[in-house]
Write an enzyme that holds these catalytic residues in place. Structure first.
Site, mmCIF file in Angstrom:
data_model
loop_
_atom_site.group_PDB
_atom_site.id
_atom_site.type_symbol
_atom_site.label_atom_id
_atom_site.label_comp_id
_atom_site.label_asym_id
_atom_site.label_seq_id
_atom_site.Cartn_x
_atom_site.Cartn_y
_atom_site.Cartn_z
ATOM 1 N N SER A 1 1.069 -1.403 -0.144
ATOM 2 C CA SER A 1 -0.042 0.094 0.112
ATOM 3 C C SER A 1 0.620 0.945 0.197
ATOM 4 O O SER A 1 1.553 1.323 -0.969
ATOM 5 C CB SER A 1 -1.162 -0.097 1.278
ATOM 6 N N ASP B 1 -9.775 -5.674 -5.285
ATOM 7 C CA ASP B 1 -9.317 -3.943 -4.139
ATOM 8 C C ASP B 1 -9.436 -3.114 -4.122
ATOM 9 O O ASP B 1 -9.895 -2.756 -5.491
ATOM 10 C CB ASP B 1 -7.617 -4.276 -4.551
ATOM 11 N N HIS C 1 -8.025 -5.403 -0.151
ATOM 12 C CA HIS C 1 -6.580 -4.958 -0.389
ATOM 13 C C HIS C 1 -5.515 -6.156 0.978
ATOM 14 O O HIS C 1 -5.692 -5.710 2.082
ATOM 15 C CB HIS C 1 -6.637 -3.557 0.958
#
Length: 654
Positions: free
Chosen positions: A201, A307, A338
């Site tokens: 991320s 995601d 995610h």
């Protein structure tokens, strides 16, 4: 070779050539004792006795305007024995804003320190596993976070420079100090400078940004669920994806003292990131895709195809740009949301990452570069591979919507059709509602469906949907969704675990110390039985019809044409299923609604989808030929409504 040959990197291959010459000379001098080149690093060094130290690296910036250049904290865990023997080691680095505020990984681990200020617990398994194998692990606090100076600027110059300066320091090009304010210098004589960046991320986003600077010494990056352009994290062609901008994220991750001194940076994030979605200089600075031509590092991309935090457009456009510039690359695509691969394919992930770093940082000829380029999760815990990605033979096919026997329940095929369909935006409904009622006329969507397929049909890559729409109000948002209609068992990406369940048992990945365990909770797939699967999504503000960078008010009653970018994916629509295109307004919880509630009329002759299909037009024609009518449930079951997206990419999440 399935993984593209990288462009020349003199520092990399010079060292490998030197090693090869040395090996050749050794063979000529004493063939009886010559050994074959290593293929795998092994845990021969002590983790318990590893050197743990902290360095503060000067970024050359003064983001907090305190009159001195900012220093970022660099926590290091490295094996003691190589330095004692005069050997230098490569570096695995994770630069993050989350080490103090929010935690890393499924168990939200934070850095902890001893009385001397040296790191005791380094989050995640990287140090436990790789330090005994001859790597140093480096955890960098981005500027404005934890023990670093400066301010968080959410993917901008300060964030990227925080990590790039450390790569420069590891290669002798930047200044490091033994304390945050002192003058005693620290030098990285223990490393050969060869660095690989990894992170999920926000962390992986910084790896993308640093690679896009072309910095020497960065040999590879492993971005997991990472952003490639920050504008696309907050907007989709002008349609807002969140109810706030980057200033909220900056405030969330900054240390308390940085938050107090960084009000000017916060205000800049507000002023230069208008909620209109218009492109500004702030977004240009945070667009790494435009500098893909500078990337010298190899890239190992990992992303969940469901995601809805860092949406898959990010890996799709980054992958395409890297391919255009011949960057060596590899990719894993899962069915999760995610989620880190450590939590959906743990054993295979650690093994593959190990071989990747051995090849890229130690120069071992272990064959990882000869393996298939792509690993794709086709069903929960069932994976397939592609020698290249997208596969050879993939071609874009233009599909056209047509009117059916009921309003809003149309056809999808190769021939252009005339006519119109009308729907009214209903912000209370989502893609789940639209897909569940695909075979019924409902006022909030227009749906178009192929016949039942007589052969499997594989989508691989990014799609586009061009829509010509006439609104009744001065503002309008559009959504376009591709759906696989048919029964399946998939990972439940809409549940809280986004496709995984965390168990109580632990497995260990390297040695532990009293303050840093290598043992982490196991996980299992969290599955759902469904009647349909959303394959890809895209959104836009119709006011951006003339420009991707600036929106304008609409004239009610006037027709506008806009192209929506749909997220990249790899999905097989099986024989017996149908492929659907849905065009609607606000996708609840995935985009914010417009200021009005428009009714939109779609011109079918000027509306189409461009879909990447393996086998191209011929494959679609064959899959839809000789199909027969199928009976379908009146209401289809899918996952529950997608979870409301987070405004924080990866903090304290999987």
């Amino acid at each position: 070779m399935p993984i593209r040959a990288r462009r020349a990197r003199p520092t990399t291959w010079r060292s490998l050539a030197t090693a090869a010459i040395a090996a050749l000379l050794a063979a000529l001098v004493s063939p009886a004792v010559a050994h074959s080149a290593p293929r795998e690093s092994t845990p021969v060094y002590s983790y318990e006795n590893a050197i743990r130290e902290s360095v503060w690296v000067d970024t050359g910036l003064d983001g907090d305007a305190d009159g001195r250049t900012d220093r970022v904290a660099v926590d290091i865990v490295r094996p003691r024995e190589p330095a004692q023997r005069g050997r230098k080691v490569p570096v695995i680095m994770d630069a993050s804003p989350y080490y103090s505020c929010c935690g890393r990984g499924n168990e939200s681990q934070r850095k902890t320190y001893d009385a001397n200020g040296d790191v005791v617990q380094m989050p995640l398994f990287y140090d436990n596993y790789f330090v005994p194998r001859g790597y140093a692990f480096v955890g960098v606090d981005l500027a404005g976070t934890n023990r670093s100076d400066g301010c968080v600027d959410v993917g901008g110059r300060s964030d990227v420079r925080s990590a790039k300066a450390v790569v420069d320091w590891l290669n002798g090009r930047a200044k490091g100090y033994t304390s945050r304010t002192g003058a005693d210098r620290a030098r990285a004589g223990w490393t050969n400078g060869r660095t690989g960046m990894i992170g999920k991320s926000y962390d992986g986003t910084i790896a993308n940004g640093v690679a896009a600077t072309g910095v020497e010494g960065l040999e590879t990056i492993v971005p997991i669920a990472a952003i490639s352009s920050w504008h696309d994290y907050y907007f989709a062609e002008g349609a807002p994806l969140y109810d706030s901008g980057p200033e909220w994220l900056s405030d969330y991750v900054e240390s308390p003292d940085a938050r107090a001194r960084c009000t000017a940076v916060q205000q800049k994030l507000i002023d230069q990131a208008p909620r209109t979605g218009d492109w500004t200089r702030l977004w240009t600075e945070r667009d790494y895709v435009r500098h893909a031509d500078r990337v010298k590092a190899s890239v190992f991309v990992v992303h969940g195809m469901q995601d809805l935090n860092v949406r898959t457009k990010h890996f799709g456009q980054w992958w395409s740009a890297l391919a255009a510039h011949g960057v060596e690359r590899k990719i894993w695509l899962s069915q999760t949301g995610h989620v880190d691969p450590f939590d959906f394919r743990r054993g295979a992930w650690v093994d593959t990452l190990h071989r990747w770093f051995d090849h890229e940082l130690l120069g071992y000829d272990n064959g990882v570069d000869d393996e298939p380029m792509a690993d794709i999760e086709r069903h929960p815990d069932t994976w397939t591979t592609s020698r290249v990605w997208p596969p050879r033979g993939t071609d874009t096919v233009r599909l056209h919507p047509g009117k059916g026997t009921q309003a809003g329940v149309g056809t999808l095929g190769l021939k252009t059709r005339s006519g119109a369909e009308t729907f009214t935006d209903d912000p209370r409904l989502s893609e789940s509602d639209w897909a569940a009622h695909i075979d019924a006329p409902t006022p909030e969507k227009a749906g178009f469906v192929t016949p039942g397929l007589t052969r499997d049909l594989r989508l691989s890559g990014s799609s586009e949907v061009t829509v010509t729409a006439t609104p009744t109000t001065s503002t309008a948002h559009l959504s376009a969704v591709l759906v696989d209609l048919g029964p399946d068992t998939i990972r439940d990406y809409a549940a809280s675990g986004e496709g995984i369940t965390t168990l109580t048992d632990r497995t260990c990945w390297g040695p532990s110390t009293a303050g840093d365990s290598s043992c982490f909770k196991e996980t299992a797939a969290k599955n759902a039985d469904v009647d349909y699967t959303v394959v890809s999504r895209g959104w836009a503000d119709l006011g951006n019809h003339a420009s991707a960078t600036k929106g304008v008010p609409l004239t009610p009653g006037r027709a506008y044409t806009i192209t929506l970018d749909l997220a990249a994916t790899d999905h097989v629509v099986p024989k017996g299923h149908r492929l659907a295109l849905i065009v609607a307004g606000t996708d609840k919880d995935l985009i914010d609604p417009p200021s009005s509630t428009p009714t939109l009329t779609i011109d079918l002759a000027r509306t189409s989808a461009r879909v990447p299909l393996v086998g191209g037009t011929r494959a679609f024609a064959a899959a839809t030929a000789h199909s027969t009518a199928l009976r379908h449930p009146s209401v289809l079951d899918g996952v529950r409504d997608p979870v409301a997206p987070r405004r924080v990419p990866g903090a304290g999440t999987r």
